[in-house]
Design a protein around this motif. Structure first.
Motif, short mmCIF file in Angstrom:
data_model
loop_
_atom_site.label_atom_id
_atom_site.label_comp_id
_atom_site.label_asym_id
_atom_site.label_seq_id
_atom_site.Cartn_x
_atom_site.Cartn_y
_atom_site.Cartn_z
N PRO A 1 -10.26 2.84 -5.66
CA PRO A 1 -11.65 2.41 -5.45
C PRO A 1 -12.24 3.01 -4.18
O PRO A 1 -11.55 3.18 -3.17
N ARG A 2 -13.50 3.36 -4.25
CA ARG A 2 -14.27 3.83 -3.10
C ARG A 2 -13.61 5.03 -2.42
O ARG A 2 -13.42 5.06 -1.21
N GLY B 1 -12.66 4.82 4.71
CA GLY B 1 -12.17 3.95 3.65
C GLY B 1 -13.06 2.75 3.45
O GLY B 1 -13.69 2.25 4.39
N GLY B 2 -13.16 2.30 2.21
CA GLY B 2 -13.87 1.07 1.92
C GLY B 2 -15.38 1.18 1.88
O GLY B 2 -16.06 0.16 1.79
N VAL B 3 -15.91 2.40 1.95
CA VAL B 3 -17.37 2.57 1.94
C VAL B 3 -17.85 2.67 0.49
O VAL B 3 -17.38 3.54 -0.26
N THR C 1 -0.59 5.93 5.26
CA THR C 1 -0.36 4.92 4.22
C THR C 1 0.06 3.57 4.80
O THR C 1 0.49 2.69 4.04
N GLU C 2 -0.06 3.40 6.10
CA GLU C 2 0.36 2.14 6.72
C GLU C 2 -0.37 0.95 6.13
O GLU C 2 0.21 -0.14 5.98
N ARG C 3 -1.63 1.12 5.76
CA ARG C 3 -2.41 0.00 5.23
C ARG C 3 -1.86 -0.51 3.90
O ARG C 3 -2.14 -1.64 3.51
N ILE D 1 -4.06 -3.29 0.14
CA ILE D 1 -5.04 -2.24 -0.12
C ILE D 1 -5.84 -2.61 -1.36
O ILE D 1 -5.29 -3.20 -2.31
N PRO D 2 -7.14 -2.34 -1.40
CA PRO D 2 -7.95 -2.74 -2.54
C PRO D 2 -7.47 -2.12 -3.86
O PRO D 2 -7.12 -0.95 -3.93
N GLN D 3 -7.48 -2.94 -4.90
CA GLN D 3 -7.12 -2.52 -6.24
C GLN D 3 -8.39 -2.44 -7.10
O GLN D 3 -9.46 -2.91 -6.71
N ALA D 4 -8.24 -1.89 -8.30
CA ALA D 4 -9.40 -1.71 -9.18
C ALA D 4 -10.03 -3.03 -9.60
O ALA D 4 -11.23 -3.09 -9.91
N ASN D 5 -9.25 -4.10 -9.61
CA ASN D 5 -9.79 -5.41 -10.02
C ASN D 5 -10.41 -6.17 -8.85
O ASN D 5 -10.79 -7.33 -9.00
N GLY D 6 -10.49 -5.51 -7.67
CA GLY D 6 -11.11 -6.13 -6.52
C GLY D 6 -10.16 -6.88 -5.62
O GLY D 6 -10.56 -7.30 -4.52
#
Length: 261
Positions: free
Chosen positions: A161-162, A104-106, A204-206, A211-216
């Motif tokens: 995202p990502r 995640g997040g890469v 889905t704990e995070r 959790i990151p959204q499309a707007n950052g």
């Protein structure tokens, strides 16, 4: 015969057998337990024997077998379905659930090929191998037929995202579902897909912390009880083969999906 009341051609419940992949945790565990509680015989497939045994222990005495399986390995998938045939004699349902999100997040440009390949091998190639093995058995058995339910995702419609690898495999899974639904018609093999959003599991704990959204931005997202997913899968599974839920979307009501981003 009354045309308004056609005969019930469903397999008697006491003889219904299911394979659930990814049965050692999360959605797979919840679905397997729901089926076991309601009279199904279930083959539990997953990478770790100990977690499969924990799932079986949720419904003591229910007819189940635990078959440690890496769904990305053709030989292990063959062994899984051979075990089902030897133990139960037939197969009425495959819940094609095993999957991984990947790192995640890469950022896309930094995603290692090995990580991409692992997600594709598990989510797509594994689903293909299990569906093919189930299809063959359902075609050859007497009475002929059965049902395959693929676990898609909200990401089969709209990405996070990502999440390129996960999103690509889930979009591809939709194509596999449609192709199987078409090819299975002559053999009474029904295929549908359940697209799930924010079921409360370890995966889905995070979402409960941000959790990151499309707007950052980071945002906490609502989740739903995984038992509601399990009941939906069972409803799909217990329809007569003349009826099929082609696609079902089950999600936490207030999660960002419609208008995501």
């Amino acid at each position: 015969m009354n045309a308004m009341n056609p005969p019930d051609t469903r397999q008697p419940l006491e003889t219904r057998t299911a394979v659930v992949t990814g049965a050692g945790s999360g959605i797979g565990r919840a679905v397997a337990a729901e089926l076991l509680r309601t009279g199904w015989s279930v083959a539990l497939a997953g990478r770790r024997a100990e977690t499969l045994d924990e799932t079986a222990a949720l419904v003591p005495g229910a007819p189940s077998i635990a078959v440690p399986t890496d769904v990305s390995e053709p030989g292990e998938v063959t062994r899984l379905f051979s075990a089902v045939r030897d133990r139960f004699g037939r197969l009425d349902l495959l819940f094609n659930n095993a999957g991984t999100f990947g790192p995640g997040g890469v950022p896309f440009e930094e995603l290692p090929y090995e990580a991409w390949r692992h997600v594709v091998d598990t989510n797509l190639n594994g689903a293909f191998l299990c569906a093919q093995a189930a299809y063959r058995q359902m075609k050859e058995q007497d009475p002929q037929g059965g049902r395959i339910i693929n676990n898609g995702s909200i990401s089969a419609h709209t990405p996070r995202p990502r999440s390129a690898a996960y999103t690509a495999t889930k979009h591809a899974l939709t194509g596999l579902t449609k192709a199987l639904s078409l090819d299975g018609r002559p053999y009474r093999i029904a295929c549908g897909q359940i697209d799930i959003g924010n079921a409360a599991t370890d995966m889905t704990e995070r979402m409960r912390t941000g959790i990151p959204q499309a707007n950052g931005e980071l945002a906490v997202e609502p989740v739903m009880d995984v038992a509601d997913v399990a009941r939906t899968v069972r409803h799909m599974a217990e329809l007569p083969l003349e009826a099929n839920v082609q696609f079902a979307t089950v999600l936490a009501t207030a999660m960002p999906y419609v208008g995501r981003g």
